[in-house]
Design a protein around this motif. Structure first.
Motif, PDB file in Angstrom:
ATOM      1  N   ARG A   1       0.834  -1.206   0.000  1.00 55.39           N
ATOM      2  CA  ARG A   1       0.000   0.000   0.000  1.00 55.39           C
ATOM      3  C   ARG A   1       0.871   1.260   0.000  1.00 55.39           C
ATOM      4  N   MET A   2       1.864   1.304   0.868  1.00 59.90           N
ATOM      5  CA  MET A   2       2.750   2.457   0.927  1.00 59.90           C
ATOM      6  C   MET A   2       3.653   2.528  -0.302  1.00 59.90           C
ATOM      7  N   ALA A   3       4.086   1.386  -0.825  1.00 63.96           N
ATOM      8  CA  ALA A   3       4.944   1.377  -2.012  1.00 63.96           C
ATOM      9  C   ALA A   3       4.234   2.009  -3.201  1.00 63.96           C
ATOM     10  N   ASN A   4       2.962   1.685  -3.392  1.00 68.42           N
ATOM     11  CA  ASN A   4       2.214   2.261  -4.511  1.00 68.42           C
ATOM     12  C   ASN A   4       2.091   3.777  -4.363  1.00 68.42           C
ATOM     13  N   LEU A   5       1.812   4.253  -3.144  1.00 68.65           N
ATOM     14  CA  LEU A   5       1.692   5.697  -2.934  1.00 68.65           C
ATOM     15  C   LEU A   5       3.025   6.384  -3.182  1.00 68.65           C
TER      16      LEU A   5
ATOM     17  N   VAL B   1      -3.696   3.363  -6.543  1.00 66.87           N
ATOM     18  CA  VAL B   1      -4.731   2.406  -6.166  1.00 66.87           C
ATOM     19  C   VAL B   1      -5.479   2.927  -4.937  1.00 66.87           C
ATOM     20  N   SER B   2      -6.794   2.774  -4.950  1.00 66.62           N
ATOM     21  CA  SER B   2      -7.638   3.250  -3.846  1.00 66.62           C
ATOM     22  C   SER B   2      -7.437   4.739  -3.583  1.00 66.62           C
ATOM     23  N   SER B   3      -7.322   5.510  -4.651  1.00 74.71           N
ATOM     24  CA  SER B   3      -7.281   6.962  -4.499  1.00 74.71           C
ATOM     25  C   SER B   3      -8.570   7.426  -3.824  1.00 74.71           C
ATOM     26  N   VAL B   4      -8.561   8.657  -3.306  1.00 77.73           N
ATOM     27  CA  VAL B   4      -9.773   9.157  -2.657  1.00 77.73           C
ATOM     28  C   VAL B   4     -10.946   9.206  -3.640  1.00 77.73           C
TER      29      VAL B   4
END
Length: 357
Positions: free
Chosen positions: A310-314, A326-329
């Motif tokens: 999750r943090m890697a993608n951000l 992924v899972s943007s607001v």
């Protein structure tokens, strides 16, 4: 069969950012010490420090992990070049987001606010400040889920037509004291993960039938949910969730069954069994054309490895290395809309039975 359906070829992790930025965490609750910080250390992500209004709790956690405990939220928000990690209660998200610098990268703990109206307010703040903001629906990044999605994309299951989530377990709600008194618990704080994952796999449903209730043994608002998601006449999707099955491990369960037109998958979400210690995750697949179930050896578990992805993608999105956040607001708002619909359905009267004449 062995060569065609090689389970070791399935994706189970997210690529690492080439130059990870320092992480500043807001909140010092159990989820930070149990999942966020272990994941970041495992991945080699630098953590600059944390802030929590409970200064003693913040200092203890900071000392344990060798990071800075900031004196104020403003001091934490001013760390240059940081990626901000909001492990805060839903009613606190908006106030923290307003403190962050424009254009910052930020990960927001689920849920995205206390209800859909709050989620809309958070979405507006993120748009106004041009934040690179995602919601921490980290189940999408669990090794078993990445592998499942890869198997589906390769056609191992054919077309997915059935999704069952079945939970019968004993959840230690006392670990999260901030939940006490909140009007929305089970769907908003727990099953939201499953609803979000279902949206990723199946898309947005047409609607939902749901009932969420508490239990006579305690005062948590809701701990038991039944839900049916409406995907028309081809796909059946149902959740049965009972957090009060506290009668020993023997018949407890936390599992998904996903069936396609030509194959199927079984998953155990081990962390929820004896949380937070948990049990191993399990993924088995009966692939298209196969005559037996194949065990997929997993290279990690939901906790803490999903928090790494999750943090890697951000981080990668903020650096321009990933095209999609992924899972943007923007996407997470739709999960909140599904949660809102489930609560509205739960509050609405059921279809009444006809009375015998």
């Amino acid at each position: 069969m062995t060569e065609r359906f090689d389970p070791s070829s399935l994706q189970q992790s997210w690529p690492a950012p080439s130059d990870p930025r320092p992480i500043v965490t807001f909140g010092a609750g159990s989820i930070v010490g149990d999942a966020h910080f272990p994941a970041y250390r495992k991945a080699g992500f630098p953590v600059a420090g944390l802030y929590d209004p409970d200064t003693e709790k913040a200092r203890k956690l900071a000392d344990k992990w060798g990071v800075t405990a900031y004196a104020t939220a403003e001091e934490a928000a001013a760390v240059p070049g940081a990626v901000f990690d909001l492990a805060t209660p839903p009613d606190v998200h908006a106030s923290v987001l307003r403190l962050l610098p424009d254009d910052a990268a930020v990960l927001i703990q689920k849920p995205m606010g206390s209800d859909l109206a709050a989620a809309t307010g958070i979405l507006t703040i993120c748009r106004d400040k041009n934040l690179k903001a995602a919601v921490n629906f980290q189940l999408r990044f669990a090794p078993m889920m990445l592998a499942l999605k890869d198997a589906i994309a390769r056609g191992w299951l054919g077309e997915v037509v059935d999704f069952d989530a079945w939970l019968a377990l004993a959840t230690p709600w006392q670990l999260w004291p901030f939940l006490k008194g909140l009007p929305r618990i089970e769907i908003a704080m727990h099953s939201i993960h499953y609803l979000d994952l279902i949206r990723q796999l199946l898309g947005d449903p047409n609607g939902v039938h749901a009932k969420s209730i508490g239990h006579p043994k305690h005062d948590v608002a809701q701990t038991r949910t039944s839900a049916i998601l409406d995907y028309g006449d081809k796909v059946r999707c149902a959740m049965s969730v009972n957090h009060d099955h506290d009668f020993g491990r023997k018949y407890q369960a936390c599992e998904f069954r996903i069936c396609g037109t030509e194959g199927a998958a079984y998953l155990q979400l081990g962390v929820n069994l004896d949380y937070p210690r948990g049990e191993p995750d399990i993924l088995e697949i009966r692939p298209k054309g196969g005559d037996s179930w194949i065990n997929v050896p997993l290279e990690g578990s939901w906790f803490p490895d999903a928090f790494v992805g999750r943090m890697a993608n951000l981080q990668r999105y903020a650096a321009g290395e990933d095209v999609e956040l992924v899972s943007s607001v923007e996407d997470a708002w739709n999960t909140m809309a599904l949660v809102e619909a489930a609560y509205q359905s739960s509050a609405a009267p059921a279809t009444q039975l006809q009375r015998r004449p």
